[in-house]
Design a protein around this motif. Structure first.
Motif, PDB file in Angstrom:
ATOM      1  N   LYS A  52       0.728  -1.230  -0.114  1.00 32.69           N
ATOM      2  CA  LYS A  52       0.045  -0.093   0.057  1.00 32.69           C
ATOM      3  C   LYS A  52       1.024   1.307  -0.128  1.00 32.69           C
ATOM      4  O   LYS A  52       1.740   1.409   0.689  1.00 32.69           O
ATOM      5  CB  LYS A  52      -0.833  -0.030   1.428  1.00 32.69           C
ATOM      6  N   ARG A  53       0.625   2.081  -0.824  1.00 29.32           N
ATOM      7  CA  ARG A  53       1.343   3.546  -1.074  1.00 29.32           C
ATOM      8  C   ARG A  53       1.128   4.498   0.152  1.00 29.32           C
ATOM      9  O   ARG A  53      -0.203   4.338   0.684  1.00 29.32           O
ATOM     10  CB  ARG A  53       1.001   4.102  -2.254  1.00 29.32           C
ATOM     11  N   ASP A  54       2.013   4.848   0.692  1.00 32.02           N
ATOM     12  CA  ASP A  54       1.602   5.874   1.946  1.00 32.02           C
ATOM     13  C   ASP A  54       1.056   7.071   1.351  1.00 32.02           C
ATOM     14  O   ASP A  54       1.021   7.520   0.153  1.00 32.02           O
ATOM     15  CB  ASP A  54       3.366   6.523   2.257  1.00 32.02           C
ATOM     16  N   TYR A  61       6.116   2.582   0.721  1.00 29.12           N
ATOM     17  CA  TYR A  61       4.929   1.541   0.594  1.00 29.12           C
ATOM     18  C   TYR A  61       5.138   1.011   1.375  1.00 29.12           C
ATOM     19  O   TYR A  61       6.068   0.656   2.412  1.00 29.12           O
ATOM     20  CB  TYR A  61       5.170   0.723  -0.900  1.00 29.12           C
ATOM     21  N   ARG A  62       4.141   0.183   1.909  1.00 27.50           N
ATOM     22  CA  ARG A  62       3.938  -0.698   3.332  1.00 27.50           C
ATOM     23  C   ARG A  62       3.314  -2.144   2.851  1.00 27.50           C
ATOM     24  O   ARG A  62       2.597  -2.158   2.187  1.00 27.50           O
ATOM     25  CB  ARG A  62       2.830   0.022   4.342  1.00 27.50           C
ATOM     26  N   ALA A  68       6.670 -10.353   7.658  1.00 28.53           N
ATOM     27  CA  ALA A  68       7.188  -9.196   8.606  1.00 28.53           C
ATOM     28  C   ALA A  68       6.441  -7.988   7.939  1.00 28.53           C
ATOM     29  O   ALA A  68       6.932  -7.753   6.908  1.00 28.53           O
ATOM     30  CB  ALA A  68       8.710  -8.998   9.111  1.00 28.53           C
ATOM     31  N   GLU A  69       5.729  -7.164   8.860  1.00 31.89           N
ATOM     32  CA  GLU A  69       5.325  -5.885   8.302  1.00 31.89           C
ATOM     33  C   GLU A  69       6.704  -4.848   8.129  1.00 31.89           C
ATOM     34  O   GLU A  69       7.522  -4.682   8.973  1.00 31.89           O
ATOM     35  CB  GLU A  69       4.627  -4.976   9.157  1.00 31.89           C
ATOM     36  N   VAL A  70       6.989  -4.240   6.845  1.00 32.81           N
ATOM     37  CA  VAL A  70       7.899  -3.491   6.691  1.00 32.81           C
ATOM     38  C   VAL A  70       7.227  -2.277   5.828  1.00 32.81           C
ATOM     39  O   VAL A  70       6.224  -1.965   5.199  1.00 32.81           O
ATOM     40  CB  VAL A  70       8.884  -4.119   5.626  1.00 32.81           C
ATOM     41  N   GLU A  71       8.457  -1.120   5.823  1.00 37.30           N
ATOM     42  CA  GLU A  71       7.888  -0.059   4.773  1.00 37.30           C
ATOM     43  C   GLU A  71       9.222  -0.165   3.847  1.00 37.30           C
ATOM     44  O   GLU A  71      10.419  -0.476   4.454  1.00 37.30           O
ATOM     45  CB  GLU A  71       8.312   1.439   5.778  1.00 37.30           C
ATOM     46  N   LEU A  72       8.614   0.276   2.730  1.00 38.82           N
ATOM     47  CA  LEU A  72       9.845   0.021   1.553  1.00 38.82           C
ATOM     48  C   LEU A  72       9.778   1.443   0.944  1.00 38.82           C
ATOM     49  O   LEU A  72       9.100   2.056   0.408  1.00 38.82           O
ATOM     50  CB  LEU A  72       9.336  -0.951   0.607  1.00 38.82           C
ATOM     51  N   LEU A  73      11.014   2.110   0.836  1.00 38.91           N
ATOM     52  CA  LEU A  73      11.328   3.230   0.123  1.00 38.91           C
ATOM     53  C   LEU A  73      11.736   2.923  -1.308  1.00 38.91           C
ATOM     54  O   LEU A  73      12.916   2.313  -1.304  1.00 38.91           O
ATOM     55  CB  LEU A  73      12.323   4.143   1.011  1.00 38.91           C
ATOM     56  N   LEU A  74      11.366   3.701  -2.013  1.00 40.47           N
ATOM     57  CA  LEU A  74      11.898   3.529  -3.786  1.00 40.47           C
ATOM     58  C   LEU A  74      13.018   4.772  -3.816  1.00 40.47           C
ATOM     59  O   LEU A  74      12.261   5.837  -3.635  1.00 40.47           O
ATOM     60  CB  LEU A  74      10.721   3.617  -4.514  1.00 40.47           C
TER      61      LEU A  74
END
Length: 121
Positions: A52-54, A61-62, A68-74
């Motif tokens: 899901k996009r912030d 994106y989350r 595991a729950e993560v945040e992903l930065l492009l």
């Protein structure tokens, strides 16, 4: 966990990801999403994988990585919209031991998925 510990963890994970991305000429993938193209095209591919996009930042994106729950930065190259690397961020841990255990686990997962990092000169 204080902000310093969070920054250390993010830096360590970013460093590992950059080693994996830079380790070869071929395009690396994260959960089947090529680490190349524009922020928009990578984001669209991540959304198809359930991320899901912030609501505020288009580059964040989350979702889940290996359960595991993560945040992903492009992370894009400066002055362009071309993705240079994906940076994973995990939730804040309550102690240094928990942070180190997470680091060790992530290192093993990344090595399992992408192989051992090697220095490229």
């Amino acid at each position: 966990m204080n902000m310093k510990m969070k920054n250390i963890l993010i830096s360590v994970v970013a460093t590992f990801m950059s080693f994996f991305v830079a380790s070869g000429q071929e395009v690396m993938e994260f959960q089947g999403v090529p680490i190349s193209g524009t922020v928009s095209s990578c984001g669209q591919a991540l959304r198809k994988k359930g991320f899901k996009r912030d609501r505020v930042y288009d580059e964040i994106y989350r979702g889940k990585y290996r359960g595991a729950e993560v945040e992903l930065l492009l992370a894009a190259n400066p002055g362009s919209d071309e993705v240079a690397m994906f940076v994973l961020s995990y939730p804040i841990r309550s102690s240094w031991d928990a942070t180190y255990n997470l680091y060790d686990t992530v290192k093993m997962m990344l090595t399992s998925d992408y192989g051992r990092a090697t220095m490229v000169q």
